[in-house]
Design an enzyme around this catalytic site. Structure first.
Site, PDB file in Angstrom:
ATOM      1  N   GLY A  16      -1.650   7.170  -2.994  1.00 57.29           N
ATOM      2  CA  GLY A  16      -3.005   7.138  -2.462  1.00 57.29           C
ATOM      3  C   GLY A  16      -3.797   5.915  -2.874  1.00 57.29           C
ATOM      4  O   GLY A  16      -5.023   6.002  -3.022  1.00 57.29           O
ATOM      5  N   ASN A  17      -3.134   4.781  -3.021  1.00 54.91           N
ATOM      6  CA  ASN A  17      -3.838   3.580  -3.442  1.00 54.91           C
ATOM      7  C   ASN A  17      -2.954   2.365  -3.165  1.00 54.91           C
ATOM      8  O   ASN A  17      -1.753   2.497  -2.928  1.00 54.91           O
ATOM      9  CB  ASN A  17      -4.188   3.651  -4.935  1.00 54.91           C
ATOM     10  CG  ASN A  17      -5.340   2.743  -5.303  1.00 54.91           C
ATOM     11  OD1 ASN A  17      -5.810   1.945  -4.501  1.00 54.91           O
ATOM     12  ND2 ASN A  17      -5.813   2.856  -6.544  1.00 54.91           N
ATOM     13  N   HIS A  46       0.857  -1.186   0.000  1.00 59.27           N
ATOM     14  CA  HIS A  46       0.000   0.000   0.000  1.00 59.27           C
ATOM     15  C   HIS A  46       0.889   1.230   0.000  1.00 59.27           C
ATOM     16  O   HIS A  46       1.680   1.443   0.923  1.00 59.27           O
ATOM     17  CB  HIS A  46      -0.918   0.013   1.229  1.00 59.27           C
ATOM     18  CG  HIS A  46      -1.839   1.202   1.262  1.00 59.27           C
ATOM     19  ND1 HIS A  46      -3.100   1.194   0.707  1.00 59.27           N
ATOM     20  CD2 HIS A  46      -1.669   2.442   1.780  1.00 59.27           C
ATOM     21  CE1 HIS A  46      -3.666   2.365   0.869  1.00 59.27           C
ATOM     22  NE2 HIS A  46      -2.816   3.147   1.533  1.00 59.27           N
ATOM     23  N   CYS A  47       0.773   2.035  -1.042  1.00 58.72           N
ATOM     24  CA  CYS A  47       1.644   3.206  -1.205  1.00 58.72           C
ATOM     25  C   CYS A  47       0.861   4.475  -0.880  1.00 58.72           C
ATOM     26  O   CYS A  47      -0.050   4.852  -1.631  1.00 58.72           O
ATOM     27  CB  CYS A  47       2.187   3.266  -2.632  1.00 58.72           C
ATOM     28  SG  CYS A  47       3.331   4.636  -2.909  1.00 58.72           S
ATOM     29  N   PRO A  48       1.161   5.146   0.229  1.00 55.07           N
ATOM     30  CA  PRO A  48       0.446   6.398   0.530  1.00 55.07           C
ATOM     31  C   PRO A  48       0.817   7.535  -0.410  1.00 55.07           C
ATOM     32  O   PRO A  48       0.044   8.484  -0.556  1.00 55.07           O
ATOM     33  CB  PRO A  48       0.878   6.707   1.968  1.00 55.07           C
ATOM     34  CG  PRO A  48       2.192   6.015   2.135  1.00 55.07           C
ATOM     35  CD  PRO A  48       2.132   4.788   1.275  1.00 55.07           C
TER      36      PRO A  48
END
Length: 476
Positions: A201-202, A196-198
């Protein structure tokens, strides 16, 4: 009055025909209930995602860092095109802003494609599918009665000679496919889950990994490109006017150089790490856990690797893009309402819906157990003498499909008397067995006759449904 003098007022008074088809009377068109607009599936999506543009854009709930990424790219690139590119195009070559523009649009396109797309979310099981899966688990564990099941629940499959365990997701009620994992932030199972890559944003999964890799790779080139030509711009100006005057003439170059200097290391390092993962056909989740080894001779070798770096890169970047498994813009099909009888905690077997409605609609049958022959019949009215068992609370009542009995003729036509049933044998009160606990042993049983008085006067005193039920029972 002359004909000419009366023609004028008659021409002014004209009548138009009223159309009766365009409007209807109030009796014919009552207030029509507007059908509710059908909802789309993204409006009731069980995960923690946010949707925009009627479900076309799908993102994670925490998008603050994504906006920071967007602002840094836009501000840095905007300052570069506004303050550095005019000087560089005049003194070096006009190809510099052109190449910078191509890199910028490629970075923005891949970023938005990664952030706004479905990463490969797996749909959750329906209640029927979950119940069937639970039944299979009970049978597999030898506890069909819903006993203890040893956690965690897993299945084993063989992929290229390697045993892979499929874990059960208690949230989605499914066995996750190979390489899938449940994202705790988005609350979804994602196929070929990477991480999960902040910053985007997804989640990064099977359907957007190639766009994520192209984003960080192109961003690395753009960051290095901007940082290199900002330094070139400052050096060329310092040779003409001095270093301090060059910084005063182009203060935006200092800000660009600082941002690029601190971000280039992380971006380039992330690009190199994912290049290694693609070449070995691994995910970030698998590499962190140490699930596989790159050597084929070991027991935990990677069953997904093709054994060739070029083939692994082509499979990850050039393979066919799988379709989305969730129809997030589809419409919700309305369920057909099913009427269920009032159970009040008691399961009713063999009773129809009409019978339960009849029992609820006849309070006289529930409050008065029987009507005996102690009530005197009215003169001139027909009485039916025959043994009838006492009605007790909770016995099934007859269906409400009997016609109304309004006269003696209707009664005699529909209910034959006892003389017409010579072949039918009735048990005497002495022969009829009594239920245990109802009457003490040796007590005399009083032979009672059920009487039905059907007249206009008696219909006011007796409930109509009760009369129907008693008449039906007397004919049995």
């Amino acid at each position: 009055m002359t004909p000419g003098s009366g023609s004028g007022p008659m021409k002014d008074c004209e009548y138009s025909q009223i159309s009766t088809h365009s409007s209807s009377s109030p009796m014919e068109s009552p207030h029509k209930k507007k059908k509710p607009a059908p909802k789309r599936k993204w409006e009731v999506f069980p995960g923690r995602n946010k949707f925009f543009c009627n479900g076309r854009i799908m993102m994670a709930r925490q998008t603050g860092v994504f906006y920071l990424t967007l602002v840094l790219i836009l501000v840095t690139s905007g300052l570069f095109f506004a303050f550095d590119c005019p000087y560089l195009s005049e003194n070096i070559t006009p190809a510099i802003p052109a190449i910078g523009g191509i890199l910028f649009f490629f970075v923005m396109g891949t970023l938005l494609r990664t952030s706004f797309s479905d990463p490969g979310v797996l749909p959750r099981a329906t209640p029927d599918e979950a119940a069937d899966l639970e039944r299979q688990i009970d049978i597999a564990n030898g506890s069909s009665s819903g006993g203890y099941r040893p956690p965690p629940r897993t299945k084993e499959v063989i992929i290229n000679g390697q045993t892979v365990k499929l874990k059960y997701c208690f949230t989605c009620k499914i066995f996750r496919p190979p390489r899938a994992s449940h994202c705790s932030l988005c609350d979804n199972c994602v196929e070929r889950f990477d991480h999960h890559c902040p910053w985007v944003g997804n989640c990064v999964g099977k359907r957007n990994y190639r766009f994520f890799y192209m984003f960080i790779l192109s961003l690395s080139f753009l960051t290095v490109f901007i940082f290199a030509f900002v330094i070139t711009h400052v050096i060329l100006r310092s040779q003409q006017t001095g270093f301090l005057n060059a910084l005063k003439d182009s203060p935006a170059s200092v800000l660009e150089a600082v941002v690029c200097f601190f971000s280039v290391w992380s971006i380039v390092g992330l690009s190199g790490f994912h290049t290694y993962l693609i070449s070995s056909n691994q995910t970030t989740n698998e590499d962190i856990k140490g699930s596989w080894s790159n050597k084929r001779g070991k027991e935990n070798y990677n069953p997904y690797s093709y054994g060739n770096i070029f083939t692994n890169c082509c499979a990850a970047l050039c393979g066919p893009l799988s379709p989305s498994l969730i129809d997030r813009r589809g419409f919700i099909q309305p369920d057909t309402p099913q009427l269920a009888g009032p159970s009040n905690g008691i399961t009713m077997y063999g009773a129809t819906q009409s019978q339960s409605n009849m029992a609820a609609a006849t309070p006289l049958l529930q409050s008065e157990p029987s009507i005996t022959s102690e009530e005197l019949p009215l003169p001139g009215k027909t009485t039916i003498s025959g043994p009838c068992a006492t009605l007790t609370l909770g016995q099934p009542t007859p269906p409400s499909s009997m016609p109304n009995l309004t006269s003696d003729s209707g009664l005699t036509d529909m209910i034959p008397l006892k003389e017409e049933h010579e072949g039918h044998q009735f048990l005497t009160p002495e022969e009829a067995p009594s239920p245990p606990g109802m009457l003490p042993s040796g007590s005399p049983i009083i032979h009672s006759h059920t009487m039905h008085v059907l007249s206009l006067a008696s219909q006011d005193s007796l409930h109509e449904d009760s009369v129907r039920g008693l008449v039906k029972l007397s004919s049995v």
